[in-house]
Write a protein that holds these residues in place. Structure first.
Motif, PDB file in Angstrom:
ATOM      1  N   ASP A 148       0.964   4.091  -2.880  1.00 16.82           N
ATOM      2  CA  ASP A 148       0.814   5.534  -2.634  1.00 16.82           C
ATOM      3  C   ASP A 148       1.973   6.312  -3.236  1.00 16.82           C
ATOM      4  OD1 ASP A 148      -1.431   4.842  -1.353  1.00 16.82           O
ATOM      5  OD2 ASP A 148      -0.649   5.079   0.686  1.00 16.82           O
ATOM      6  N   LYS A 168       1.970   9.088  -6.173  1.00 17.32           N
ATOM      7  CA  LYS A 168       2.584  10.404  -5.980  1.00 17.32           C
ATOM      8  C   LYS A 168       3.560  10.717  -7.126  1.00 17.32           C
ATOM      9  CE  LYS A 168       4.829  12.865  -2.305  1.00 17.32           C
ATOM     10  NZ  LYS A 168       5.587  12.699  -1.082  1.00 17.32           N
ATOM     11  N   LYS A 177       0.835  -1.207   0.000  1.00  9.06           N
ATOM     12  CA  LYS A 177       0.000   0.000   0.000  1.00  9.06           C
ATOM     13  C   LYS A 177       0.870   1.257   0.000  1.00  9.06           C
ATOM     14  CE  LYS A 177      -4.385  -1.527   1.848  1.00  9.06           C
ATOM     15  NZ  LYS A 177      -5.204  -1.628   3.059  1.00  9.06           N
TER      16      LYS A 177
END
Lengths: 347, 205
Positions: B38, B42, B34
């Motif tokens: 992320d 980004k 996870k």
């Protein structure tokens, strides 16, 4: 007036030959023709007609290019054969030697930068002064120097080769300067007076050639000392002075606009720069100016050798215009752009 | 008993301990994935301003092609061939960089000298200049697009893994643990009853 009967005959013959040149306004209007058939019908009765068998040939790029070059070459050859043994033969040969210089330039470029062989393609014209066909067989720059018969050219190329920078623009401009030098020397051998139409025409031709070189040198940011070194001995001091005191093409054009003879050139190039951001019309503008200037001078001395040179310059502008129309249509450039490109110079 | 993602399940205490350990490891794996997801999102978002420049570069290329058409018309292909004699090859270097474990190719221009000369027709010089400008702007865009494509592929892969772990593998493990616990509890109860019965028999009840 011409003294010799042969000279008179030559000029009269040239008047006859010049009457076969197609009117630039007619060529200009061809950009709006609907199809190739209509264009073929217009071209057929001209000197270019024999190079195209049918409308489909007008779409063959190499045929178009070859026709445009060959027509010029045939016309010059005819004049050379008519003038054999007279000083005019030398004048025409020297004038047409720009094609030899152009081919020599290509040989130099290919020896210095490109891979030899298939990349080198010479203009399909017979040589006038320099046997470029022979020179094209050189496989090294040093061999080329050995093969060159003209001492002036050997000196020019050797000094460039031994220079530390080996700037390609320098040798390029120096070849143009060499050509101008040949024209000046030819003028001296013909003993033409300073105010004679021939002298005026040749100097006007050289001035336009210099202007074209300076405009492109400014566009490419060529160093001022290179320009001074190459062109300082030419009689067009004012032009060279402006070129060396300005830093960019825009500044150069701003200065030119204040001088009456160069104002139309400056305006037309600046207009192109505003539209596209690049001065892409330099060649066309200067070729047009050269033609109009030569026409103006030759009409004042219509029974002089100047008329013969005007005929050759006119023939070049004719073939350039026909090439622009044919290739422009082929590559999908809008007729309006082509029409504007072939417009007479702004007065 | 068999669970698809766990394999053959042995209802033993030892297997239960091993299974619990494995589940704990899977959960921490999900957390790590996870975090990676992320980070990839980004990184991809950071590329968006670069990617939006595509239309600008396309416009530049359009202008260059327009000039090339004009060059073709005004100067002819022969002049182009002459320009080609002066052309120096475009030297590039390809590097592979790793961003959160994703290998990303990067092309860097090492040498790009625009070789033009005053004897060339101005329209050919203009076309060459426009093309060189467009290529110089195209290169960073090419890198960004390649990076975005790789990141997007890695993101999709990571999401698939997270989903598989969260929706299939961990539930399967939990179900297996529950099954073993129940089986062991049943065994313990059975054993308790067996011992109780044996004691009753021994006491002669």
């Amino acid at each position: 007036m011409l003294k010799g009967a042969k000279r008179k005959y030559l000029v009269v013959r040239t008047h006859g030959l010049a009457s076969h040149l197609t009117d630039p306004e007619d060529i200009r209007s061809w950009v709006f023709l609907e199809d190739e058939r209509a264009l073929f019908d217009k071209l057929s009765p001209t000197a270019y007609g024999s190079f195209f068998e049918g409308p489909e040939d007008l779409l063959d790029v190499s045929r178009v290019e070859e026709a445009c070059l060959r027509v010029n070459s045939i016309r010059a050859r005819r004049l050379i054969s008519l003038s054999r043994g007279t000083p005019i033969e030398g004048l025409i040969r020297t004038f047409m030697s720009k094609y030899d210089i152009e081919n020599l330039r290509r040989i130099v470029f290919s020896l210095l930068f490109g891979g030899r062989g298939k990349e080198l393609r010479l203009l399909p014209v017979e040589h006038y002064v320099i046997d470029v066909e022979k020179l094209s067989k050189a496989d090294r720059f040093e061999t080329l120097l050995e093969m060159l018969e003209d001492r002036g050219l050997v000196r020019l190329l050797s000094s460039w080769l031994s220079s530390s920078e080996r700037d390609v623009t320098e040798v390029d401009l120096a070849l143009d300067r060499y050509y101008m030098g040949r024209l000046e020397a030819q003028l001296k051998t013909m003993k033409a007076g300073k105010r004679s139409p021939l002298s005026l025409l040749l100097y006007s031709y050289m001035e336009n050639m210099l202007l074209r070189d300076l405009l492109k040198a400014k566009y490419l940011g060529v160093k001022k000392d290179v320009l001074t070194k190459i062109f300082s001995k030419l009689p067009f001091r004012k032009l060279l002075y402006i070129a060396t005191k300005t830093d960019s093409l825009n500044e150069f054009l701003d200065e030119l606009v204040n001088l009456a003879p160069y104002r139309p050139v400056s305006i037309e190039i600046e207009r192109a720069m505003k539209q596209i951001g690049e001065p892409w019309v330099i060649e066309h503008v200067l070729t047009k100016k050269t033609y109009i200037d030569s026409l103006r001078i030759a009409l004042k001395g219509s029974m002089t050798e100047a008329y013969i040179l005007m005929y050759l310059i006119g023939s070049e502008w004719e073939s350039q215009s026909i090439k622009t129309v044919l290739l422009g249509r082929m590559s999908g450039v809008s007729p309006e752009v082509l029409y504007e490109l072939l417009a007479p110079p702004i007065e | 008993m068999s669970f698809r993602s766990v394999g053959r399940v042995l209802p033993t205490k030892g297997f239960l301990i091993r299974l619990r350990e494995r589940t704990r490891l899977l959960r921490s794996g999900v957390d790590a994935l996870k975090m990676k997801r992320d980070q990839l999102v980004k990184e991809s978002q950071n590329l968006l301003p670069d990617l939006r420049r595509r239309s600008e570069v396309e416009k530049k290329l359009e202008e260059a092609y327009k000039l090339l058409r004009l060059a073709y018309a005004a100067a002819g292909p022969d002049e182009m061939r002459k320009a080609a004699l002066l052309t120096m090859p475009l030297l590039t270097e390809m590097k592979v960089r790793s961003v959160i474990g994703v290998e990303i190719p990067e092309i860097e221009i090492r040498e790009f000298a625009l070789a033009t000369s005053p004897s060339l027709n101005a329209v050919v010089i203009a076309a060459a200049r426009k093309f060189s400008e467009a290529i110089k702007e195209l290169m960073p865009l090419v890198n960004s697009e390649a990076k975005f494509e790789r990141l997007a592929a890695a993101l999709a892969d990571t999401m698939r893994k997270v989903n598989a772990l969260e929706k299939i593998i961990i539930p399967d493990h939990e179900a297996a643990i529950k099954y073993i616990e129940e089986a062991l509890e049943e065994d313990a109860l059975e054993e308790f009853l067996r011992v109780k019965k044996y004691r009753q028999l021994k006491r002669g009840v």
